[in-house]
Write an enzyme that holds these catalytic residues in place. Structure first.
Site, PDB file in Angstrom:
ATOM      1  N   HIS A  25      16.006 -63.686-112.977  1.00 57.49           N
ATOM      2  CA  HIS A  25      15.160 -63.211-111.845  1.00 57.49           C
ATOM      3  C   HIS A  25      15.481 -64.329-110.771  1.00 57.49           C
ATOM      4  O   HIS A  25      16.320 -65.195-110.734  1.00 57.49           O
ATOM      5  CB  HIS A  25      13.711 -63.631-112.252  1.00 57.49           C
ATOM      6  CG  HIS A  25      13.365 -65.235-112.289  1.00 57.49           C
ATOM      7  ND1 HIS A  25      12.868 -66.084-111.508  1.00 57.49           N
ATOM      8  CD2 HIS A  25      13.675 -66.121-113.595  1.00 57.49           C
ATOM      9  CE1 HIS A  25      12.976 -67.280-111.889  1.00 57.49           C
ATOM     10  NE2 HIS A  25      13.366 -67.318-113.109  1.00 57.49           N
ATOM     11  N   CYS A  26      14.994 -63.996-109.418  1.00 63.54           N
ATOM     12  CA  CYS A  26      15.179 -64.513-108.170  1.00 63.54           C
ATOM     13  C   CYS A  26      14.056 -65.181-107.704  1.00 63.54           C
ATOM     14  O   CYS A  26      13.063 -65.041-108.585  1.00 63.54           O
ATOM     15  CB  CYS A  26      16.086 -63.609-107.086  1.00 63.54           C
ATOM     16  SG  CYS A  26      15.122 -62.374-106.672  1.00 63.54           S
ATOM     17  N   ALA A  27      13.541 -65.324-106.560  1.00 60.26           N
ATOM     18  CA  ALA A  27      12.710 -65.711-105.946  1.00 60.26           C
ATOM     19  C   ALA A  27      11.377 -64.826-105.906  1.00 60.26           C
ATOM     20  O   ALA A  27      10.195 -65.246-106.046  1.00 60.26           O
ATOM     21  CB  ALA A  27      12.792 -66.190-104.648  1.00 60.26           C
ATOM     22  N   ARG A  29      12.000 -61.263-107.672  1.00 62.18           N
ATOM     23  CA  ARG A  29      12.158 -60.187-108.302  1.00 62.18           C
ATOM     24  C   ARG A  29      12.910 -60.350-109.748  1.00 62.18           C
ATOM     25  O   ARG A  29      13.391 -61.347-110.077  1.00 62.18           O
ATOM     26  CB  ARG A  29      13.256 -59.021-107.525  1.00 62.18           C
ATOM     27  CG  ARG A  29      12.898 -58.467-106.360  1.00 62.18           C
ATOM     28  CD  ARG A  29      13.802 -58.180-105.398  1.00 62.18           C
ATOM     29  NE  ARG A  29      14.342 -59.397-104.714  1.00 62.18           N
ATOM     30  CZ  ARG A  29      15.422 -59.568-104.213  1.00 62.18           C
ATOM     31  NH1 ARG A  29      16.364 -58.405-104.422  1.00 62.18           N
ATOM     32  NH2 ARG A  29      15.892 -60.395-103.651  1.00 62.18           N
TER      33      ARG A  29
END
Length: 459
Positions: A25-27, A29
């Protein structure tokens, strides 16, 4: 819905546990590598209340949840999969690369090399701005210790740029990052003339087995060190296959450094400098000749490039512009910034026009995100799904891009767009900052206006 319930719903909609190769995961998504994307139930995903959008991009299937929620869902999702290896970053990168075409893999490679360096470049850019203000307003004497020290601090990142890139590139190429830093150190050795600070000086030459080698350094360059580290990685991997394990620690690093060092100074360095200068000067010439039309074209097309993931490769080009003493500024970033905020302008118009409660809920935070330089939520969660707002944003990006080129707006770093880019536009003068802000307003306003007068089909 709580995060556990969302995770339970996601697994079958994504084709089951066996169809999910890895999860990160990113910030904002959840980033997944899916073995067979035809098994994904897109309609079912869209019906989950907390899902703000889901799309396939750059070898990953990405589900937008938003800041603060996505990390909790990721933890519950991995637990639901019952596979800790699915969450391993290295495995995720490898799985992702298998799903990408060669162009996307190349762009991702450059992104992985240059994104970690962004904080150093931004810090140097801000320091240069502070130094410029101190000089312009005569806050301190240029001979003072404070001014001299800040001058050292501001130029350091560009002088040792090959060392930073060498370390980062070696990690990406699967080589020893410390050997990569050593090669960067060789190319920036104090015995070599520094063209970054002595642009008009002429280097001395030395004779090596009949070859004339110029004693000129590669401080601030990009292409020579990238090529050198790529060659180094091949040499190191080749040596590890033939050198006995008992002497590997001594022999492999020694031979890797000495072979790569000679090849880099004699062949790779001069060739890489020529290629880097050719790219930078060609872009500068296009910028000077095409002018406003270049801004319109790049500003209009940038969001479409984002859909392919190829925008990541621009970091290397922008770093090359900054590193070239004859250019020294980033004239591409303001254009990208206008294209990004235009997506937010179109998303704001959608918020006021839509009757769909879920779209309305997504539009405001996603638009704000785009104003801060993160466009994927508004592009994939709102504008691209409705199609026409995406086109309106392209028109807004073209208008803003044309304006910032017309007014010669530039930045002294790379990596920041939207409102944060003001920090690296301001050091180059108040006029530069004001025209950048006007460019953003034009982009947002045109995108908003065009979207407002379009008839949206929300089915």
């Amino acid at each position: 819905m709580d995060v556990k319930e969302i995770a339970e719903k996601l697994v079958p909609l994504l084709g089951g546990k066996g169809n999910i190769a890895s999860a990160q995961h990113c910030a904002t998504r959840l980033r997944l590598v899916i073995r067979d994307e035809s098994k994904i139930d897109q309609k079912g995903l869209d019906e989950i209340e907390d899902v703000k959008g889901a799309f396939s991009n750059s070898g990953q299937f990405q589900i937008i949840f938003g800041t603060g929620l996505v990390n909790k869902i990721h933890a519950a999702f991995v637990k639901e999969l019952g596979d800790d290896e699915a969450a391993a970053p290295a495995d995720h990168q490898e799985e992702m690369k298998k799903k990408m075409n060669p162009f996307a893999r190349f762009a991702r490679m450059l992104s992985n090399i240059f994104v970690p360096i962004i904080p150093a470049i931004v810090a140097s850019g801000l320091l240069m701005g502070l130094l410029g203000m101190m000089k312009a307003f005569h806050w301190v004497s240029e001979d003072s210790a404070l001014f001299v020290l800040l001058d050292m601090f501001s130029g350091a990142a560009f002088i040792i740029l090959p060392i930073l890139i060498g370390f980062s590139a070696a990690k990406e190429f699967g080589s020893n990052p410390y050997l990569g830093a050593v090669i960067g150190g060789i190319l920036t050795h104090p015995m070599l003339l520094n063209p970054w600070t002595l642009a008009d000086a002429k280097p001395e030459y030395m004779d090596l087995f009949g070859l004339s080698i110029p004693l000129i350094g590669y401080q601030g360059t990009v292409v020579p060190i990238l090529l050198a580290i790529y060659v180094m990685s091949k040499i190191e991997k080749g040596l590890r296959k033939i050198v006995p394990n008992s002497v590997d620690l001594l022999v492999t690093p020694f031979l890797t450094v000495i072979i790569t060092g000679f090849v880099s100074l004699v062949f790779i360095g001069p060739f890489g400098r020529y290629i880097g200068d050719l790219i930078s000067i060609s872009l500068q010439s296009l910028y000077d000749v095409a002018g406003v039309f270049a801004g319109i074209l790049f500003g209009g097309l940038y969001s479409t490039i984002v859909l392919t993931g190829l925008q990541h490769s621009f970091h290397a080009i922008e770093a090359g512009l900054l590193a070239n003493p004859k250019i020294g500024v980033n004239f591409l970033l303001p254009i990208w910034a206008c294209a990004n905020v235009a997506q937010g302008g179109a998303g704001l118009a959608v918020y006021f026009k839509t009757k769909n409660a879920k779209t309305k809920k997504i539009a405001i935070p996603a638009a704000i995100s785009s104003f801060l330089g993160i466009t994927e939520p508004i592009i994939f969660g709102v504008n691209l799904r409705l199609r026409k707002p995406f086109i309106a944003a392209a028109i807004g990006g073209a208008a803003g891009g044309g304006y910032v080129v017309l007014m010669h707006v530039v930045a002294n770093a790379y990596g920041l767009t939207g409102i944060p880019m003001m920090a690296i536009a301001a050091p180059l003068g108040m006029s530069n900052l004001i025209h950048y802000i006007i460019g953003m307003i034009i982009s947002v306003g045109v995108a908003f206006g065009v979207t407002w007068f379009m008839k949206l089909k929300e089915d």
